[in-house]
Design a protein around this motif. Structure first.
Motif, mmCIF file in Angstrom:
data_model
loop_
_atom_site.group_PDB
_atom_site.id
_atom_site.type_symbol
_atom_site.label_atom_id
_atom_site.label_comp_id
_atom_site.label_asym_id
_atom_site.label_seq_id
_atom_site.Cartn_x
_atom_site.Cartn_y
_atom_site.Cartn_z
ATOM 1 N N GLY A 118 0.817 -1.210 0.000
ATOM 2 C CA GLY A 118 0.000 0.000 0.000
ATOM 3 C C GLY A 118 0.850 1.259 0.000
ATOM 4 N N LEU A 119 1.888 1.296 -0.847
ATOM 5 C CA LEU A 119 2.838 2.418 -0.830
ATOM 6 C C LEU A 119 2.238 3.717 -1.376
ATOM 7 C CD1 LEU A 119 6.150 0.641 -1.992
ATOM 8 C CD2 LEU A 119 5.381 1.128 0.336
ATOM 9 N N VAL A 120 1.160 3.602 -2.141
ATOM 10 C CA VAL A 120 0.507 4.799 -2.686
ATOM 11 C C VAL A 120 -0.999 4.688 -2.432
ATOM 12 C CG1 VAL A 120 2.221 5.326 -4.480
ATOM 13 C CG2 VAL A 120 0.408 3.678 -4.972
ATOM 14 N N PRO A 121 -1.677 5.851 -2.301
ATOM 15 C CA PRO A 121 -3.115 5.776 -1.985
ATOM 16 C C PRO A 121 -3.970 5.268 -3.155
ATOM 17 C CG PRO A 121 -2.350 8.085 -2.081
ATOM 18 C CD PRO A 121 -1.163 7.228 -2.341
ATOM 19 N N PRO A 122 -4.992 4.442 -2.870
ATOM 20 C CA PRO A 122 -5.929 4.000 -3.898
ATOM 21 C C PRO A 122 -6.947 5.112 -4.173
ATOM 22 C CG PRO A 122 -6.521 3.054 -1.757
ATOM 23 C CD PRO A 122 -5.275 3.874 -1.539
ATOM 24 N N PRO A 123 -7.774 5.049 -5.235
ATOM 25 C CA PRO A 123 -7.737 4.000 -6.259
ATOM 26 C C PRO A 123 -6.741 4.343 -7.360
ATOM 27 C CG PRO A 123 -9.607 5.461 -6.646
ATOM 28 C CD PRO A 123 -8.918 5.969 -5.416
ATOM 29 N N ARG A 124 -6.170 3.330 -7.968
ATOM 30 C CA ARG A 124 -5.253 3.489 -9.096
ATOM 31 C C ARG A 124 -5.364 2.292 -10.014
ATOM 32 N NH1 ARG A 124 -0.424 7.043 -7.628
ATOM 33 N NH2 ARG A 124 -1.226 7.942 -5.732
ATOM 34 N N ILE A 125 -4.968 2.497 -11.261
ATOM 35 C CA ILE A 125 -4.860 1.376 -12.198
ATOM 36 C C ILE A 125 -3.389 1.266 -12.587
ATOM 37 C CG2 ILE A 125 -5.593 0.423 -14.425
ATOM 38 C CD1 ILE A 125 -8.177 2.207 -14.087
ATOM 39 N N PHE A 126 -2.745 0.202 -12.109
ATOM 40 C CA PHE A 126 -1.312 0.019 -12.348
ATOM 41 C C PHE A 126 -1.046 -0.621 -13.718
ATOM 42 C CE2 PHE A 126 -1.247 0.059 -7.606
ATOM 43 C CZ PHE A 126 -0.382 1.121 -7.457
ATOM 44 N N GLY A 127 0.229 -0.903 -13.952
ATOM 45 C CA GLY A 127 0.646 -1.564 -15.193
ATOM 46 C C GLY A 127 1.322 -0.570 -16.118
ATOM 47 N N HIS A 128 2.672 -0.645 -16.225
ATOM 48 C CA HIS A 128 3.364 0.365 -17.036
ATOM 49 C C HIS A 128 4.213 -0.245 -18.147
ATOM 50 C CE1 HIS A 128 5.898 -0.709 -13.570
ATOM 51 N NE2 HIS A 128 6.838 -0.753 -14.494
ATOM 52 N N GLU A 129 4.183 -1.562 -18.283
ATOM 53 C CA GLU A 129 4.988 -2.187 -19.348
ATOM 54 C C GLU A 129 4.027 -2.528 -20.492
ATOM 55 O OE1 GLU A 129 6.921 -5.404 -17.292
ATOM 56 O OE2 GLU A 129 8.014 -4.050 -15.964
ATOM 57 N N VAL A 130 3.652 -1.482 -21.207
ATOM 58 C CA VAL A 130 2.498 -1.559 -22.107
ATOM 59 C C VAL A 130 2.890 -1.685 -23.582
ATOM 60 C CG1 VAL A 130 0.494 -0.260 -22.964
ATOM 61 C CG2 VAL A 130 1.067 -0.202 -20.525
ATOM 62 N N ALA A 131 2.217 -2.599 -24.279
ATOM 63 C CA ALA A 131 2.289 -2.639 -25.744
ATOM 64 C C ALA A 131 0.871 -2.828 -26.266
ATOM 65 C CB ALA A 131 3.188 -3.775 -26.215
ATOM 66 N N GLY A 132 0.565 -2.197 -27.382
ATOM 67 C CA GLY A 132 -0.791 -2.308 -27.902
ATOM 68 C C GLY A 132 -0.950 -1.596 -29.237
ATOM 69 N N VAL A 133 -2.204 -1.297 -29.534
ATOM 70 C CA VAL A 133 -2.550 -0.718 -30.831
ATOM 71 C C VAL A 133 -3.157 0.663 -30.608
ATOM 72 C CG1 VAL A 133 -3.972 -1.006 -32.896
ATOM 73 C CG2 VAL A 133 -3.013 -3.017 -31.754
ATOM 74 N N VAL A 134 -2.714 1.626 -31.407
ATOM 75 C CA VAL A 134 -3.288 2.970 -31.298
ATOM 76 C C VAL A 134 -4.763 2.904 -31.711
ATOM 77 C CG1 VAL A 134 -3.202 5.350 -32.139
ATOM 78 C CG2 VAL A 134 -1.067 4.088 -31.733
ATOM 79 N N ALA A 135 -5.633 3.314 -30.777
ATOM 80 C CA ALA A 135 -7.074 3.209 -31.011
ATOM 81 C C ALA A 135 -7.708 4.546 -31.366
ATOM 82 C CB ALA A 135 -7.756 2.653 -29.765
#
Ligand SMILES: [Zn+2]
Ligand SMILES: [Zn+2]
Length: 374
Positions: free
Chosen positions: A74-91
């Motif tokens: 719990g190092l940072v206050p919620p709410p948050r959406i994590f995940g920073h190693e991202v690959a995908g398609v420009v939408a």
């Protein structure tokens, strides 16, 4: 800013407006951090984008050790959406964006430095105040956002931190751009030289990345781990030796490789104070110990001060990525100098993120990198 290159001159007319998805006001699934150890998959609005921004449909997002620690402690206050190693398609692309178009396959960095502050001038990019601002989000306080169907990429990340990926490279592979960059940065910080003997503590996904990256730079690498299947993979991927400190004679192996001097460099890619202590012992006089996994504030480690003063051993650290190494990291993954596909042991849908987190924080003999495919 770096990374803009020839993409910027692409004809805007090439954009296929009719391929824009999703529509305004639509909802998406996201794994929302609600408190220590608590993740719930919820419906949230698809993020709106501004003129200079893009929306990326996430196809792969790696589960990273720093996410695990933030969630568990719990190092940072919620709410948050994590995940920073991202690959995908420009939408979707904002009206002022000229370098990308809908349908482009991309990977993103979530931090980019300002380029002209005190720290940036000293190339200490990850200490730049602006760098700490997270530039990708799926909603709430920006925290990466990759554990969601869509992520909003802010303008400075579009300009300096979004990398186009070739068709021959999978989204899973491309999700390693940021983690590999952090490893290359660590090796640069440690001034690794060809022919040096480097010991990597921990042969998990990060340790195996460090091992391969050090080897690619001409180092002779010894990988250490308590899990035999990981040691087998380390040998397969190029470690000169891969040893279990509980049973193997690590000291003897390193002595044989270094005429008894000790390792030139030890990298601690394991959250273990004992490993840090051992690393300080195992390097030669004037050698270096680099801390890579000590990211919980307040954590104490044992230090033999005389080894630093009298034996001139150096204790250093490296954190996060370097904007200057983006091209090199991309090239190594795209040309498969580094085998990242081999490091993926599990792929989970968003709904099983909790299970992915459990596996990544309590690795089984055969678990390595966990990738979420929303
Ligand atoms: Zn990471
Ligand atoms: Zn700066």
């Amino acid at each position: 800013m770096a990374g803009r290159d020839s993409r910027g001159i692409r004809q805007k007319a090439m954009k296929s407006q009719n391929r824009q998805f999703p529509s305004n006001g639509q909802e998406m699934r996201a794994a929302v951090y609600r408190g220590p150890g608590e993740i719930s998959v919820e419906k949230v609005p698809v993020p709106d984008i501004l003129d200079g921004e893009i929306l990326v449909q996430v196809r792969a997002c790696g589960v990273c050790g720093t996410d695990l620690k933030k969630i568990a402690y719990g190092l940072v206050p919620p709410p948050r959406i994590f995940g920073h190693e991202v690959a995908g398609v420009v939408a979707r692309v904002g009206s002022a964006v000229t370098g990308f178009e809908v349908g482009d396959r991309v990977a993103t960095h979530h931090h980019i430095p300002c380029g002209n502050c005190f720290f940036c001038e000293k190339k200490l990019f990850s200490q730049c105040e602006f760098y700490r601002r997270t530039g990708t989000t799926a909603g709430f306080e920006p925290a990466g956002g990759g554990f969601a169907e869509y992520v909003r990429v802010m303008d400075w990340i579009v300009a300096g931190g979004t990398v186009r990926i070739p068709d021959s490279v999978s989204f899973d592979e491309a999700s390693f751009l940021e983690p590999l960059n952090t490893c290359l940065k660590a090796l640069e910080t440690a001034c690794v030289e060809p022919g040096e003997v480097v010991v990597v503590y921990g042969q998990g996904p990060v340790g195996l990345l460090l091992m391969q990256a050090a080897r690619a730079q001409g180092a002779r690498v010894v990988g250490l781990d308590f899990l035999e299947p990981r040691l087998e993979i380390a040998r397969e991927l190029g470690a000169e030796a891969a040893l279990d400190p509980a049973g193997d004679d690590v000291d003897r192996t390193i002595a044989l490789m270094t005429d008894g001097r000790g390792a030139d460099l030890a990298i601690v890619a394991a959250a273990s104070p004992e490993a840090v202590a051992d690393a300080q012992r195992i390097v030669r006089r004037g050698g270096r110990v680099l801390l890579f996994a000590q990211t919980v504030p307040g954590e104490k480690i044992p230090v033999d001060a005389s080894s630093i003063c009298m034996e001139e051993k150096r204790l250093i650290g490296s954190y996060s990525a370097s904007v200057e190494l983006q091209g090199k990291a991309a090239q190594m993954i795209f040309e498969r100098t580094i085998d990242v596909a081999r490091l993926i042991s599990h792929r989970f849908p968003l709904e099983l993120l909790q299970e992915g987190i459990r596996l990544a924080s309590h690795p089984s003999a055969h678990s390595l990198k966990v990738v979420i495919q929303p």
